[in-house]
Design a protein around this motif. Structure first.
Motif, PDB file in Angstrom:
ATOM      1  N   GLY A 229       0.766  -1.165   0.067  1.00 45.08           N
ATOM      2  CA  GLY A 229       0.041  -0.058   0.049  1.00 45.08           C
ATOM      3  C   GLY A 229       0.839   1.108   0.103  1.00 45.08           C
ATOM      4  N   ALA A 230       2.069   1.380   0.617  1.00 47.40           N
ATOM      5  CA  ALA A 230       2.762   2.454   0.804  1.00 47.40           C
ATOM      6  C   ALA A 230       3.405   2.707  -0.426  1.00 47.40           C
ATOM      7  N   HIS A 231       3.375   2.077  -1.608  1.00 47.39           N
ATOM      8  CA  HIS A 231       4.041   2.358  -2.884  1.00 47.39           C
ATOM      9  C   HIS A 231       2.872   3.436  -3.573  1.00 47.39           C
ATOM     10  N   LEU A 232       1.882   3.447  -2.960  1.00 43.15           N
ATOM     11  CA  LEU A 232       0.855   4.589  -3.455  1.00 43.15           C
ATOM     12  C   LEU A 232       0.547   5.616  -2.883  1.00 43.15           C
ATOM     13  N   VAL A 233       0.546   6.548  -3.391  1.00 42.00           N
ATOM     14  CA  VAL A 233       0.395   8.080  -2.743  1.00 42.00           C
ATOM     15  C   VAL A 233      -1.339   8.067  -3.126  1.00 42.00           C
ATOM     16  N   GLU A 234      -2.036   7.760  -1.983  1.00 41.78           N
ATOM     17  CA  GLU A 234      -3.462   7.508  -2.143  1.00 41.78           C
ATOM     18  C   GLU A 234      -4.360   8.786  -2.944  1.00 41.78           C
ATOM     19  N   GLN A 235      -4.018  10.018  -2.221  1.00 44.77           N
ATOM     20  CA  GLN A 235      -4.562  11.135  -2.988  1.00 44.77           C
ATOM     21  C   GLN A 235      -4.480  11.470  -4.142  1.00 44.77           C
ATOM     22  N   ASP A 236      -3.082  10.952  -4.695  1.00 46.04           N
ATOM     23  CA  ASP A 236      -2.703  11.289  -6.125  1.00 46.04           C
ATOM     24  C   ASP A 236      -3.612  10.351  -7.070  1.00 46.04           C
ATOM     25  N   LEU A 237      -3.917   8.861  -6.643  1.00 45.40           N
ATOM     26  CA  LEU A 237      -4.627   8.294  -7.261  1.00 45.40           C
ATOM     27  C   LEU A 237      -5.948   8.856  -7.381  1.00 45.40           C
TER      28      LEU A 237
END
Ligand code: NAP
Ligand code: GLV
Length: 313
Positions: A229-237
């Motif tokens: 999960g920490a690979h993804l910047v959630e707000q950016d997605l």
């Protein structure tokens, strides 16, 4: 040989039964808080720091998964937690590569054949033919070409997709256009239609699925995150979905697991969610591999899957 076993989640009885069959003569026990009696081997998933700290007798720690980020985080947060003389060994494939290939094949075909959009049309009772995506422009980029990523890349080649792969050091895989190192990263990302993440989570790869990198993909690209999960910047997605830069995402892993009930991903119409199941640890295959490696270590023979602590995977 004294063997400690610990995992917060699985059926310890079944593991101990299978491990004792595969390691006859071994003295196996489940680690409990306060147990600091001697042990030669630890077989663990997400162990607490107390289990490992100060165990100078330990020769090897077998991680019951491919990713060792949870154990290495203990060491980063509390240097000296990992016993200096113990090798950290991770699972290599043990049936996970096949599972990953199935998961990714399903996601990529679902997007290429627009089945996700047909599901939405069905909900509206609409009979409507969508313009098909051309397979030759549906380039899939696989981030990470290790044990799992290379298997996934090959399986996508066999499905007829144009496939690119990215790794730290140069790799050659038949049918895959490979890129290596930071200087080739943008060339790898440029115009990719489906980005599949199979990198290990390390300080270098943290947040790699961010606005900057997502913006390099083809407009209306798809994201499949099955690593951490920490690979993804959630707000950016969420922003990229809003802008149409990303058409849809399939996520198996999250910053916080289980994904909290109020998280916006749950209700997003273009995000598919699975609960960290893209490749499960299979007990039978894992016990066989761990027992073989313990035997080799005891005989002083080399084994695969030893983690490079500095590199982080
Ligand atoms: P692996 O064999 O160690 O492969 C890692 C790959 O990533 C290698 O190709 C490596 O490059 C590349 N890499 C590492 N750091 C990089 C960087 N900074 N830049 C570019 N490439 C980099 O690992 P694996 O067995 O394939 O597993 C990959 C990950 O999948 C695990 O770490 C875990 O987090 C995740 N996983 C998830 C699940 C799930 O159910 N969701 C299940 C199993 C595993 P080199 O080839 O140059 O070393
Ligand atoms: C699971 O996430 C693993 O790393 O094996």
């Amino acid at each position: 040989m004294k063997v400690l076993y610990y995992t917060p989640q699985s059926d310890a009885d079944a593991w101990l039964r299978d491990l004792s069959r595969a390691l006859p003569g071994a003295d196996l026990r489940v680690w409990q808080a306060g147990d600091d009696a001697p042990a030669d081997i630890a077989i663990v998933w997400k162990p607490p720091r107390d289990m490992l700290a100060g165990r100078t007798d330990l020769r090897a720690i077998f991680n019951l998964g491919a990713g060792v980020d949870a154990i290495l985080k203990l060491e980063r947060d509390h240097p000296g937690t990992l016993p200096r003389n113990a090798q950290l060994v991770r699972l290599e494939d043990t049936g996970m590569a096949q599972q990953m290939s199935e998961y990714v094949g399903h996601a990529v075909l679902r997007y290429m054949r627009r089945f996700d959009e047909y599901d939405r049309l069905k909900a509206e009772r609409r009979w409507h033919v969508l313009e098909p995506h051309a397979r030759e422009t549906f380039t899939v980029g696989v981030l990470g070409l290790g044990v799992l990523g290379s298997h996934v890349a090959k399986s996508l080649v066999s499905l007829g997709f144009p496939v690119r792969g990215f790794s730290r050091s140069a790799r050659e895989i038949e049918g895959v256009d490979t890129f290596a190192g930071e200087t080739q990263f943008d060339a790898f990302l440029n115009g990719v239609k489906v980005l599949v993440n199979l990198l290990p989570h390390t300080p270098d790869t943290n947040g790699v699925l961010n606005a900057r990198n997502l913006s390099k993909l083809a407009h209306g690209a798809y994201l499949v995150n099955i690593a951490r999960g920490a690979h993804l910047v959630e707000q950016d997605l969420l922003d990229a979905l809003e802008q149409g830069q990303i058409a849809a995402a399939t996520l198996d892993v999250f910053v916080e697991e289980p994904l909290p009930a109020q998280h916006p991903f749950w209700t997003h119409p273009r995000i598919a969610i699975t609960p960290h199941i893209s490749a499960l640890t299979l007990r039978e295959e894992s016990v066989v591999q761990i027992a073989q490696k313990i035997g080799a270590l005891m005989r002083g023979e080399p084994i695969g899957g030893i983690v490079d602590i500095e590199r982080g995977y």
